[in-house]
Enzyme design. Sequence first.
Site, PDB file in Angstrom:
ATOM      1  N   ASP A  59      93.200  59.081 -11.330  1.00  0.00           N
ATOM      2  CA  ASP A  59      92.408  57.933 -10.871  1.00  0.00           C
ATOM      3  C   ASP A  59      91.647  58.311  -9.600  1.00  0.00           C
ATOM      4  O   ASP A  59      91.891  59.371  -9.011  1.00  0.00           O
ATOM      5  CB  ASP A  59      93.372  56.762 -10.598  1.00  0.00           C
ATOM      6  CG  ASP A  59      92.634  55.479 -10.295  1.00  0.00           C
ATOM      7  OD1 ASP A  59      91.462  55.335 -10.705  1.00  0.00           O
ATOM      8  OD2 ASP A  59      93.227  54.605  -9.629  1.00  0.00           O
ATOM      9  N   GLU A  62      86.255  59.935  -8.519  1.00  0.00           N
ATOM     10  CA  GLU A  62      84.769  60.008  -8.508  1.00  0.00           C
ATOM     11  C   GLU A  62      84.265  61.017  -7.493  1.00  0.00           C
ATOM     12  O   GLU A  62      83.198  61.606  -7.763  1.00  0.00           O
ATOM     13  CB  GLU A  62      84.202  58.611  -8.235  1.00  0.00           C
ATOM     14  CG  GLU A  62      84.443  57.611  -9.339  1.00  0.00           C
ATOM     15  CD  GLU A  62      85.893  57.180  -9.475  1.00  0.00           C
ATOM     16  OE1 GLU A  62      86.611  57.149  -8.462  1.00  0.00           O
ATOM     17  OE2 GLU A  62      86.313  56.923 -10.612  1.00  0.00           O
ATOM     18  N   ASP A 107      88.077  49.542 -13.518  1.00  0.00           N
ATOM     19  CA  ASP A 107      88.499  48.209 -13.096  1.00  0.00           C
ATOM     20  C   ASP A 107      87.605  47.107 -13.648  1.00  0.00           C
ATOM     21  O   ASP A 107      86.670  46.649 -12.994  1.00  0.00           O
ATOM     22  CB  ASP A 107      88.538  48.134 -11.571  1.00  0.00           C
ATOM     23  CG  ASP A 107      89.596  49.061 -11.003  1.00  0.00           C
ATOM     24  OD1 ASP A 107      90.399  49.597 -11.785  1.00  0.00           O
ATOM     25  OD2 ASP A 107      89.604  49.248  -9.777  1.00  0.00           O
TER      26      ASP A 107
HETATM   27  C1  GLC Z   1      92.290  51.749  -9.055  1.00  0.00           C
HETATM   28  C2  GLC Z   1      92.468  51.971 -10.561  1.00  0.00           C
HETATM   29  C3  GLC Z   1      93.510  51.019 -11.077  1.00  0.00           C
HETATM   30  C4  GLC Z   1      94.813  51.207 -10.310  1.00  0.00           C
HETATM   31  C5  GLC Z   1      94.588  51.044  -8.817  1.00  0.00           C
HETATM   32  C6  GLC Z   1      95.838  51.380  -8.003  1.00  0.00           C
HETATM   33  O1  GLC Z   1      91.759  50.498  -8.801  1.00  0.00           O
HETATM   34  O2  GLC Z   1      91.258  51.849 -11.239  1.00  0.00           O
HETATM   35  O3  GLC Z   1      93.701  51.205 -12.449  1.00  0.00           O
HETATM   36  O4  GLC Z   1      95.767  50.295 -10.758  1.00  0.00           O
HETATM   37  O5  GLC Z   1      93.542  51.883  -8.398  1.00  0.00           O
HETATM   38  O6  GLC Z   1      96.243  52.674  -8.228  1.00  0.00           O
END
Ligand code: GLC
Length: 750
Positions: free
Chosen positions: A391, A394, A465
């Site tokens: 995650d 980017e 998200d």
């Molecule tokens: C980001 C991710 C999400 C995750 C959060 C906490 O917003 O896109 O899926 O739950 O981070 O890690």
Amino acid sequence: MKIYENLYIDAITDKILRIHSEKAAEMESFAVKGGLSLEGGLQKVTSSVWDKDVFATKSLEIQISSVGVMEIFDKGGKLLCADYAGERREVQSLPEEELEQMRQEGHIVHDQSETCKFQVFKCLAGDEVVYGLGDKTGFLNKKGYDFMMWNSDNPDPQVENQTFKAMYKSFPFFIVLREECVYGIFLDNTYRSYFDMGYESNAYYSFGAVGGELDYYFIAGDTIADIIKGYTALTGRAPLPQLWTLGYQQSRWSYRSADEVLEVARNLRKYDIPCDAIHLDIDYMEQFKVFTTNEKTFPDIRKLSDELAAMGIKLVSIIDPGTKLEKGYDVYDEGIREGYFAKDEDGEVYQNVVWPGDSVFPDFTSKRVREWWGSLTKRLTAKGIRGIWNDMNEPASFDGPLPDNVVFEGDGKKRLHREVHNVYGHLMAKATYDGLKAYDGRRPFVITRACYSGSQKYSTAWTGDNQSLWAHLQMSIPQLLNLGMSGMPMVGTDIGGFGSNATPELLSRWIEASCFAPLFRNHTAKYTKRQEPWQFGEEVTAINRKYIELHYKFLPYLYDLCYEQTKTGLPILRPLVMYDQHDRETWECNDEYMVGSKILVAPVVQQGATARMVYLPKGVWIDYWTGERITGKRYIVKEAALDVCPVYIKAGSILPTYRKMQSIEPDQIDTLVLEYYPEKKAGRTGFVSRWEGSSRYEHYQDNGVDFAYEDGEYNLYAFTFHAMRKNGLQVEMLHEGYGNKYKTIKAVVR
Ligand code: GLC
């Protein structure tokens, strides 16, 4: 082959041309070739000729005017694609003070001043639609909108308008479909790039980048499928997944302790919800330090994973790239010692802020760093973690964006952030994939948020998200379909929506709409209403169970599509236009999709609706729930109470199914049930045919775990139903790798 000043053209195959600057020829591609990526297994061009102003392959002819304007024709002389050489329509930009005033009220206005280093303009004929471009918001057809490729973490509610020019992923690839022809263009450039698909003018579209070299591929073919095959021959295809990764997965930011995770698992079993994985979001870590675990709340993850394994559930854990800046934290210390982190212009390690606070960023452009990162995965797999969720890659940063000039030293080839931003997540996924493959040995399960063309070789992806909004449920369909047409087949959305609060109705419709998604995960943010399948009472629990069971039932079909995809690059979820591209009614169908070529799903995605119009393309379709046979190429109205997701099977199909299961244990699967949906039911005549017609289906089967299939350990079956044979079913073994797996192969005529 030089065609004009600094313009070169190479024929990669008879139908794939590479158009590039002189310098581009020496550059390494992150997607196509070179040390960082795989070869696409291309069939080399068989012949090409260069004769004065015409460059030709067996299938294409390219004409260049004296001022370098290029036109591409097929062999029949049909113009497929032409450079635009007319005037540009000026888009009026507002004076800075007016823009500032708008910003003050909170409007998001983009700085239009950035100029591209190069831009390519192509004519629009008027009748075209545009697909692809990855995860961009909005509808299936991207014509009329403009987009930016710059991987961005923006958790605001996504909408189709200008606010969301850029999303988490960069797939600088699109498909243009016209009545008479179809082609694709892939701009292999990792810098910030712009795609104006007819926003500026009706007369042309354009693409260009702020840096790097002009380097794009023109892909011709007869069908959208041909274009995707060509594009994925260049950029690669998704490897076969472990079978269990196709199962249902439960997540929530955040499950705070081992006890909470066990509670979720027990509830899944108590409520009889099939499930194969629970995800650990950032709270399993010690102060969000990657590759650590919180000893207080998750004292023994090995024990936890064993307990879950006994319930058929696996653990997947999140890993972000931002590494906590803390002396004494071994990952940080080692990275500093070895020079593994990106630096600023002055050679100091670059810092920004992410979940752990002050953080540094591994330089994934370096093979050494990727190998190091890959080896760190052992810390997780040793604890029984079976998949890694990448995650914030980017990369996301909380203290302003990473400046353009952050330095990535690579392996002696220095690059700046502005060049490698869009491949940061791609390379992180590669590091994770390679690490899991080397040290765990099973087929790696990686999920990534940020991507670049070719990420399909390493990872599945989710759309980031989203929110628990009906508009986002609606948008999830074109998003997944365009990702699929961008070569990314293993995709899904956060079922139920990530931000905001789901309602019982929304969660019900979302699990229905996603019931064939290859990445099948319910995930939500902390502080939102809980949305595990049982959170909204019996009716909604039953709906979740019904559609999760449906997904498991058709698992062998999904796996067959994964196998097909490894050969063709074709997505698992496909827009109706891939079924019949000559039927204009399919071109902008945003709320239906096909699973492969045999199942059509038309979910209800409007709040309050209990019926919907369904477009059935040509052919005969069988209502999965009622058995009704319906002739297509028309709209029908389908009643769809809250527990009904309209699903239709193409008449003549054979579909492989598995029996009900709570989780996927490949060793325990010994029965295959073939459902046959004949063209026509002809009634019973003694024991003999109850249907007319004959059908054939090929089915792939292997151990679903490791790479033994690469050494031939797989079975390929062909099933044929003949109406006139006594028992109707004929089974042929096309490839027998390790003995017939199934004790029983049964047939059911539907
Ligand atoms: C980001 C991710 C999400 C995750 C959060 C906490 O917003 O896109 O899926 O739950 O981070 O890690």
